[in-house]
Design a protein around this motif. Structure first.
Motif, short mmCIF file in Angstrom:
data_model
loop_
_atom_site.label_atom_id
_atom_site.label_comp_id
_atom_site.label_asym_id
_atom_site.label_seq_id
_atom_site.Cartn_x
_atom_site.Cartn_y
_atom_site.Cartn_z
N LYS A 2 0.83 -1.20 0.00
CA LYS A 2 0.00 0.00 0.00
C LYS A 2 0.87 1.26 0.00
CE LYS A 2 -3.71 -2.30 2.57
NZ LYS A 2 -4.49 -2.34 3.82
N ARG A 3 0.32 2.34 -0.57
CA ARG A 3 1.08 3.58 -0.66
C ARG A 3 1.44 4.12 0.73
NH1 ARG A 3 -0.80 9.28 -3.58
NH2 ARG A 3 1.18 10.38 -3.22
N THR A 8 5.46 5.10 5.03
CA THR A 8 5.95 4.81 6.38
C THR A 8 7.37 4.26 6.34
OG1 THR A 8 3.69 4.30 7.07
CG2 THR A 8 5.47 3.58 8.52
N LEU A 9 7.65 3.39 5.37
CA LEU A 9 9.00 2.82 5.25
C LEU A 9 10.02 3.89 4.84
CD1 LEU A 9 8.40 -0.66 3.58
CD2 LEU A 9 8.85 -0.14 5.99
N LEU A 12 10.75 5.76 7.90
CA LEU A 12 11.60 4.91 8.72
C LEU A 12 13.04 4.96 8.23
CD1 LEU A 12 12.07 2.74 10.92
CD2 LEU A 12 11.44 1.03 9.19
N ALA A 13 13.23 4.92 6.92
CA ALA A 13 14.59 4.97 6.36
C ALA A 13 15.28 6.29 6.72
CB ALA A 13 14.53 4.79 4.85
N ILE A 14 14.53 7.39 6.63
CA ILE A 14 15.10 8.71 6.97
C ILE A 14 15.48 8.76 8.45
CG2 ILE A 14 14.60 11.17 7.16
CD1 ILE A 14 12.75 10.81 4.68
N LEU A 42 7.54 1.06 12.63
CA LEU A 42 7.32 -0.30 12.15
C LEU A 42 5.93 -0.81 12.55
CD1 LEU A 42 10.70 -2.25 12.53
CD2 LEU A 42 9.43 -1.74 10.43
N ILE A 43 5.50 -0.44 13.74
CA ILE A 43 4.14 -0.81 14.17
C ILE A 43 3.10 -0.18 13.24
CG2 ILE A 43 2.42 -0.54 16.00
CD1 ILE A 43 4.72 -0.80 18.02
#
Length: 227
Positions: A2-3, A8-9, A12-14, A42-43
């Motif tokens: 999903k977009r 969110t990922l 998270l990477a940033i 991640l949640i």
């Protein structure tokens, strides 16, 4: 994917890059701002991607992630009490992950990957032998904790290679913490601990949600040929 999950990922990477930069630069303020965000992101990813009720195992993933968050916060502070509390939080994480892995089918999967039943216990023995002389009074607690840690990695590898890489990286991160406790920090140890931890946790969450989504797909049926 999903977009919203992808966004969110990316966030998270940033945050992960900022966290690793803070650790490398020994910037405590930035580290304390970014580290507590890792597991909540991640949640959010898991909840957005599949939801709380998508599969009975998801509850164990999210609860395990929550205790990892508590462990992250505890380990930001100095002192034996905080260290012990942090390790206890991660012990709960491993227990919930293990139960969740079994709900995903780890027991049956081990029949196809029986080598994990020998390789991971052997690694547990070797790792504890290597740390033994430096742990002092922490020897028995670390033996117990690492047994659950290695069992978590073993179960993850039974579910697939990428899944297993995630669990193994999480295991390596924790064992590196044990190494620094036993023999002191080494150059780059902080970055190595956090990078393996972040990637490991992210891979576990990704593979877990992917497996749940694949299990929800309706089985394909063959269409009868026209006579």
């Amino acid at each position: 994917m999903k977009r919203a999950s992808l966004i969110t990922l990316v966030v998270l990477a940033i945050v992960s890059v900022l966290e690793l930069s803070a650790v490398a630069a020994d910037n405590t303020v930035l580290e304390h701002l970014t580290k507590p965000l890792l597991l909540p992101l991640l949640i959010i990813f898991v909840l957005v991607e599949v939801g709380w009720n998508a599969d009975p195992s998801i509850k164990f993933l999210i609860i395990g992630q929550f205790f990892s968050f508590l462990g992250d916060v505890a380990l930001m502070f100095d002192g034996d009490l905080w260290f012990g509390l942090g390790i206890f939080m991660f012990l709960i994480t491993h227990i919930f992950y293990i139960i969740g892995f079994f709900k995903l089918g780890a027991r049956a999967a081990m029949q196809d990957r029986r080598w994990v039943l020998f390789v991971y216990p052997a690694f547990w023995i070797i790792a504890n032998a290597a740390l033994w002389s430096g742990l002092g009074p922490l020897r028995i607690p670390i033996i117990i904790y690492s047994a659950f840690l290695v069992a978590m990695a073993l179960c993850s590898m039974s579910l697939g290679t990428l899944f297993g890489i995630g669990g193994t990286l999480f295991m390596i991160s924790d064992l590196l913490i044990g190494e620094t406790v036993a023999y002191g920090k080494f150059t780059g140890s902080g970055v190595l601990i956090m990078s393996t931890y972040i990637v490991g946790q992210a891979l576990i969450a990704y593979c877990w949600t992917r497996r749940v989504k694949e299990s929800d797909k309706p089985p394909t049926t063959l269409q009868p040929a026209n006579s």
